[in-house]
Scaffold this motif. Structure first.
Motif, PDB file in Angstrom:
ATOM      1  N   SER A  98       0.832  -1.200   0.000  1.00  0.00           N
ATOM      2  CA  SER A  98       0.000   0.000   0.000  1.00  0.00           C
ATOM      3  C   SER A  98       0.867   1.250   0.000  1.00  0.00           C
ATOM      4  O   SER A  98       1.849   1.345   0.722  1.00  0.00           O
ATOM      5  N   VAL A  99       0.491   2.191  -0.833  1.00  0.00           N
ATOM      6  CA  VAL A  99       1.244   3.430  -0.971  1.00  0.00           C
ATOM      7  C   VAL A  99       0.283   4.586  -0.800  1.00  0.00           C
ATOM      8  O   VAL A  99      -0.782   4.604  -1.422  1.00  0.00           O
ATOM      9  N   PRO A 100       0.607   5.571   0.025  1.00  0.00           N
ATOM     10  CA  PRO A 100      -0.301   6.706   0.190  1.00  0.00           C
ATOM     11  C   PRO A 100      -0.464   7.457  -1.114  1.00  0.00           C
ATOM     12  O   PRO A 100       0.480   7.567  -1.899  1.00  0.00           O
ATOM     13  N   PRO A 101      -1.679   7.964  -1.397  1.00  0.00           N
ATOM     14  CA  PRO A 101      -1.899   8.685  -2.650  1.00  0.00           C
ATOM     15  C   PRO A 101      -0.994   9.904  -2.742  1.00  0.00           C
ATOM     16  O   PRO A 101      -0.733  10.579  -1.750  1.00  0.00           O
ATOM     17  N   GLN A 102      -0.517  10.160  -3.950  1.00  0.00           N
ATOM     18  CA  GLN A 102       0.383  11.283  -4.167  1.00  0.00           C
ATOM     19  C   GLN A 102      -0.412  12.583  -4.313  1.00  0.00           C
ATOM     20  O   GLN A 102      -1.520  12.594  -4.842  1.00  0.00           O
ATOM     21  N   THR A 103       0.186  13.642  -3.836  1.00  0.00           N
ATOM     22  CA  THR A 103      -0.455  14.958  -3.963  1.00  0.00           C
ATOM     23  C   THR A 103       0.493  15.897  -4.690  1.00  0.00           C
ATOM     24  O   THR A 103       1.699  15.660  -4.753  1.00  0.00           O
ATOM     25  N   GLY A 104      -0.067  16.978  -5.231  1.00  0.00           N
ATOM     26  CA  GLY A 104       0.771  17.945  -5.936  1.00  0.00           C
ATOM     27  C   GLY A 104       0.935  17.579  -7.401  1.00  0.00           C
ATOM     28  O   GLY A 104       0.415  16.572  -7.872  1.00  0.00           O
ATOM     29  N   PRO A 105       1.669  18.410  -8.134  1.00  0.00           N
ATOM     30  CA  PRO A 105       1.837  18.182  -9.571  1.00  0.00           C
ATOM     31  C   PRO A 105       2.663  16.930  -9.843  1.00  0.00           C
ATOM     32  O   PRO A 105       3.478  16.510  -9.016  1.00  0.00           O
ATOM     33  N   ASN A 106       2.439  16.346 -10.989  1.00  0.00           N
ATOM     34  CA  ASN A 106       3.189  15.159 -11.389  1.00  0.00           C
ATOM     35  C   ASN A 106       4.662  15.519 -11.589  1.00  0.00           C
ATOM     36  O   ASN A 106       4.978  16.510 -12.249  1.00  0.00           O
ATOM     37  N   PRO A 107       5.597  14.717 -11.033  1.00  0.00           N
ATOM     38  CA  PRO A 107       7.027  15.051 -11.156  1.00  0.00           C
ATOM     39  C   PRO A 107       7.498  15.202 -12.597  1.00  0.00           C
ATOM     40  O   PRO A 107       8.360  16.042 -12.878  1.00  0.00           O
ATOM     41  N   VAL A 108       6.958  14.383 -13.493  1.00  0.00           N
ATOM     42  CA  VAL A 108       7.363  14.483 -14.899  1.00  0.00           C
ATOM     43  C   VAL A 108       6.982  15.845 -15.461  1.00  0.00           C
ATOM     44  O   VAL A 108       7.764  16.480 -16.184  1.00  0.00           O
ATOM     45  N   VAL A 109       5.783  16.307 -15.110  1.00  0.00           N
ATOM     46  CA  VAL A 109       5.331  17.620 -15.577  1.00  0.00           C
ATOM     47  C   VAL A 109       6.223  18.717 -15.005  1.00  0.00           C
ATOM     48  O   VAL A 109       6.604  19.661 -15.705  1.00  0.00           O
ATOM     49  N   VAL A 110       6.586  18.570 -13.736  1.00  0.00           N
ATOM     50  CA  VAL A 110       7.467  19.564 -13.104  1.00  0.00           C
ATOM     51  C   VAL A 110       8.788  19.665 -13.864  1.00  0.00           C
ATOM     52  O   VAL A 110       9.261  20.761 -14.188  1.00  0.00           O
ATOM     53  N   VAL A 111       9.372  18.511 -14.157  1.00  0.00           N
ATOM     54  CA  VAL A 111      10.654  18.502 -14.868  1.00  0.00           C
ATOM     55  C   VAL A 111      10.494  19.072 -16.270  1.00  0.00           C
ATOM     56  O   VAL A 111      11.313  19.885 -16.735  1.00  0.00           O
ATOM     57  N   LEU A 112       9.447  18.650 -16.970  1.00  0.00           N
ATOM     58  CA  LEU A 112       9.241  19.127 -18.337  1.00  0.00           C
ATOM     59  C   LEU A 112       9.052  20.645 -18.371  1.00  0.00           C
ATOM     60  O   LEU A 112       9.544  21.323 -19.279  1.00  0.00           O
ATOM     61  N   GLN A 113       8.332  21.166 -17.392  1.00  0.00           N
ATOM     62  CA  GLN A 113       8.146  22.624 -17.345  1.00  0.00           C
ATOM     63  C   GLN A 113       9.469  23.348 -17.104  1.00  0.00           C
ATOM     64  O   GLN A 113       9.723  24.413 -17.652  1.00  0.00           O
TER      65      GLN A 113
END
Length: 940
Positions: free
Chosen positions: A644-659
């Motif tokens: 089990s993994v807690p749901p992620q919050t905030g922007p997607n890391p890939v989107v952050v890097v791409l931006q």
């Protein structure tokens, strides 16, 4: 016609210009099937002509007889037969290639006449060539007869006789064996028969046994073949004859004859050993082929002869010797690979017996299979480092495939030997490591571990002994500290259920990453572990990233393995919290971003181009597998608690890097926009990210759409259209994202229409991608075609033009576009208007294609367009078809008005059955091309 033919033949054989040769060949192919071929082929066979011209004449005769038999009047059969006999007699002492083609022509004639019009055809052939007289000596007549008898069964195998005729002719040929057998036996037994004649006899036997000649009826000839094996000039043809004879499926019925063959095969063992001692690979290969053929094709029949069990066991041991033949495959020997299928067959036959009988056979053959494991592990060993370095890349690849085949065999053998085989391997490995008197090579150890890996492929992941296997393997690897040993990647799934083992396994895999010789196995192993065990890897993540980053910087691996490594890291990072993902991403890609910044400032050249594409490829592959959305899917109700993994919050890391790198990518593009490979690499980053992230990519839709529009407006490229299609597929239905997608779609459409106005033939890739984009838009968001900014009529006309492109992928994409467009006649007024006004142009293009302008392989696609028109525009299609097919010679001069009417009626009748319309179109296109009823249509 004759003079044109001679001129074309001269061009084909003597003109150095390749275009002239191609034109000549095309013309000659048409000449062969023309009615005039009956006249000029005899002229071309005259003695004063050169062999190349005579050969074409003989080939033309064969073509006419085999493909256009129906054109020959019955009363001319015997005349044609007499002429062919005469020509074969004349060429018996002439050109061999012409003689062979004439024999094939006569064979085709015989097959078409048998049995009614020419009963006893083979007997007559034998009689004709045995007659004395004429200018041809007896040896030449004999060789001509043998050539004719050899090609007759071969021609039957490739003939296109109707199925009912094939059965009749096969039966007639089988009855003719009584005329062939005595002749072949006489020629083989005659002491004064030249080796060439005996070789032709053996070749003739090989050809006739393919007709399922009963094995007991060729027994004497097979014995003569075994005798011929001692003659080096006859060895190869004798091997072929024996193998073909005993490989016939029907031969297993003749057990008594098979039992007689076993001792004859066993008698070849001394000759086999001599050949191996003398390095005669051809002879050893041939003898092994015979032994394997007998064992593989008749193992069950011979197993059932219990009273002869010792002779069959001797044959099995002979095949075992062939499996373990000295030397490394494929450099020192090429024989052992032949035997592997036999061991499958024998095992299957033993295990297919009822339990009581099976137990008896297992008592005899289990020790044999344990011996086989030893032999296979020995054969799987690598040569010395020095020797392996001398091998060519092709030899190394063949050896790799050979080891895979051995692995598959071991995996299969495990099903018979079970846990005892594992125990056997444990003992071997233990003895190997504890033997202090003898130095152990890494090759020996690696082969044993390779055996473990092979068996691991077939063991159930819950099998209890596997834990011992894993622990023991790890202990061995740690003990010998050999960089050549890798952990079996087949156990990655098992590791997912036994994460406690990761702490022992990962150090081995990470150590192997630094060895260039283990590039493929180590990287693929890590990738599989990261995919299967990612939720258990967070404690090891920083170490994995650090080691991976080190080997990437040192450029240890080739480009493809670097891409795999990035995919592995993408799987790994997907299981981490967002903050840790961003921290690791920063550490991982910052060096590449800095390098890309420097490259972006440099003047474009081939060297920095490769570096840019490499960096962009690394980012693409990383983003392909870095998907945090899967965490939420996989941590639902059915997931184990530890996963089990807690749901992620905030922007997607890939989107952050791409931006963060978006401006840098734009800078790279500004300098490399003319280079399609760099543009493709840039588009690949976003396309793979979009496919992975789906709607999480939404924050970037607007700026990416703007960049794509600028790129395509400046220099149109297919990769930009493909990325646009992906964007349309995912975001066109989203209210917030629709405006930028709509603007991008309209812009690239407008730019592409300009390309069509200027001449699109030089851009088939753009046309292909454009048609796919339009089809996707119609499928996902038909409302795009309601826009006043979109010239639907122009797009329609571009589609009609694209249907006439020679490139099959472009035509397929265009047909897909029309099958998506036509159904919207009812709900999109601009589409309804253009179809009503210009739909006939579309129909004409489709009919032209069916008439012969496009490849036959595309007829299904054109049939689908026709079906769509019939289903959604029936009234219009009825009128258009009538008008179009009224034109003389359209769509082909080969179809009559009656045939066109029939086609029209058949199509209009089928408004629900698409499969039937495809059949109708296929039938009609054959008529249009003049191929209906010919051999070309048989497999269509």
């Amino acid at each position: 016609m004759l003079s044109y033919t001679l001129c074309a033949l001269h061009q084909l054989y003597y003109d150095p210009n390749i275009e002239n040769k191609n034109l000549a060949q095309k013309w000659l192919m048409q000449a062969q099937v023309s009615p005039q071929a009956w006249q000029f082929c005899w002229v071309l066979l005259r003695p004063e002509k050169v062999p190349e011209i005579q050969y074409f004449g003989a080939s033309a005769l064969h073509t006419k007889i085999s493909r256009y038999w129906g054109d020959i009047p019955t009363e001319q059969y015997n005349t044609l037969k007499t002429q062919l006999f005469s020509q074969i007699a004349r060429f018996a002492s002439g050109s061999k290639i012409v003689l062979t083609r004439l024999c094939v022509a006569l064979a085709s004639l015989a097959l078409n006449m048998m049995p009614e019009a020419w009963p006893g055809a083979v007997s007559e052939m034998v009689h004709m060539f045995q007659e004395e007289g004429g200018e041809v000596d007896g040896r030449a007549r004999c060789l001509a007869l043998l050539e004719l008898l050899t090609v007759l069964p071969e021609e039957f195998q490739t003939s296109r006789l109707p199925q009912y005729r094939k059965g009749q002719v096969r039966g007639a040929l089988g009855r003719e064996w009584t005329a062939v057998y005595p002749l072949l036996q006489q020629l083989l037994r005659q002491p004064d028969s030249p080796p060439l004649v005996k070789a032709r006899v053996l070749k003739c036997l090989s050809s006739w046994v393919l007709l399922d000649v009963p094995l007991n009826e060729s027994e004497g000839l097979v014995e003569a073949c075994f005798t011929a094996l001692s003659d080096p000039e006859l060895f190869d043809t004798a091997v072929e004859a024996i193998v073909n004879t005993i490989s016939q499926p029907d031969s297993q019925r003749y057990v008594d004859t098979l039992l007689k063959l076993v001792p004859q095969v066993l008698q070849l063992q001394e000759q086999l050993r001599d050949a191996i001692r003398n390095g005669d690979m051809e002879t050893s290969h041939g003898i092994c082929r015979i032994a394997v053929s007998l064992g593989e094709n008749h193992s069950r029949a011979l197993l059932e002869q219990v009273e002869h069990w010792q002779s069959f066991l001797a044959l099995v041991n002979m095949i075992m010797f062939c499996t373990g033949i000295p030397g490394h495959y494929p450099v020192n020997e090429t024989t052992s690979s032949l035997t592997l299928t036999f061991w499958y067959t024998l095992q299957d036959d033993i295990m297919s017996f009822e339990a009581e009988k099976q137990a008896v056979y297992l008592q005899v053959y289990r020790p044999v299979y344990f011996q086989l494991v030893d032999v296979l592990l020995h054969k799987a060993q690598f040569p010395t480092d020095e020797e392996y370095a001398s091998w060519s890349s092709d030899e190394k690849e063949q050896f790799r495939i050979y080891r895979v085949d051995i692995s598959d065999t071991l995996m299969y053998v495990y099903e018979m030997l079970g846990a005892e085989l594992l125990s056997n391997l444990y003992d071997k490995l233990g003895r190997l490591l504890t033997n202090t008197e003898q130095t152990t090579t890494w090759q020996h150890t690696e082969a044993l571990l390779y055996g473990f890996q092979s068996i691991a492929e077939t063991i159930d992941v819950n099998y209890s002994d596997l834990a011992d296997t894993v622990m023991f393997t790890i202990g061995v690897c740690s003990h010998i500290s050999a960089p050549t040993i890798t952990f079996p990647r087949a156990l990655a799934e098992w590791l997912a259920d036994h994460p406690v083992m990761l702490s022992s396994v990962l150090p081995l895999v990470l150590q192997a990453l630094g060895n260039p010789d283990l590039s493929v196995s180590s990287v693929s192993t890590l990738k599989k572990i990261c995919r299967e065990c990612k939720y258990d890897l967070p404690p090891y993540a920083s170490n994995i990233v650090a080691v991976s980053q080190e080997v990437l910087i040192k450029q240890i691996h080739k480009t493809s393995q670097c891409m795999w490594l990035m995919q592995a890291l993408g799987f790994l990072l997907s299981a981490l919290p967002v903050e840790e993902i961003l921290r690791n991403l920063h550490s991982l890609i910052t060096p590449y971003i800095q390098q890309l910044e420097k490259l972006a400032e440099e003047t474009p050249n081939p060297s920095n181009k490769l570096a840019i594409i490499h960096i962009l490829g690394l980012l693409s592959n990383l983003f392909t597998t870095l998907d945090i959305t899967k965490q939420e899917e996989e941590s639902g109700e059915n997931a184990p608690p530890i996963k089990s993994v807690p749901p992620q919050t905030g922007p997607n890391p890939v989107v952050v890097v791409l931006q963060q790198v978006f401006a840098l990518i734009q800078t790279v593009l500004s300098k490399w926009l003319n280079d399609s490979q760099v543009v493709e690499a840039v588009c690949a980053i976003f396309e793979k990210s979009v496919k992975t992230l789906l709607h999480d990519f939404a924050p970037m839709v607007s700026q990416l759409s703007e960049m794509l529009g600028q790129m395509y407006s400046t220099i149109p490229q297919a990769s930009a259209l493909d990325l646009t299609r992906q964007m349309v597929h995912i975001f066109a239905s989203q209210t917030n994202d629709f405006p930028p997608i709509k603007a991008l779609f309209e812009l690239v459409t407008s730019v592409t229409l300009t390309i069509f106005q200027q001449g699109p033939r030089d851009h088939p890739d753009i046309v292909d991608s454009f048609m796919q984009l339009q089809a996707q838009a119609l499928k996902r968001k038909p409302d795009l075609f309601l826009s006043e900014s979109l010239d639907v009529k122009a797009v329609f006309h571009c589609g009609v033009l694209s249907l006439k492109f020679p490139e099959a992928p472009t035509v397929k994409s265009t047909c897909l576009f029309f099958t998506e467009l036509i159904p919207h006649c009812a709900d999109i007024p601009p589409v309804a208007q253009v179809v009503q006004e210009d739909g006939k142009l579309l129909l004409l293009a489709v009919l032209e294609a069916i008439g012969g302008q496009s490849s036959r392989s595309l007829m299904d696609q054109f049939a689908e367009v026709l079906f769509c028109l019939n289903k959604h525009c029936f009234a219009l299609l009825t009128v258009w078809l009538k008008e179009a097919l009224r034109s003389p010679g359209f769509p082909s001069s080969r179809v009559s008005l009656e045939q066109k009417d029939t086609f029209s009626q058949q199509v209009l009748r089928e408004r629900l059955n698409k499969r039937r319309v495809k059949d109708i179109v296929k039938e009609f296109t054959l008529v249009c091309r003049g191929l209906h009823g010919t051999e070309y249509a048989a497999d269509y």
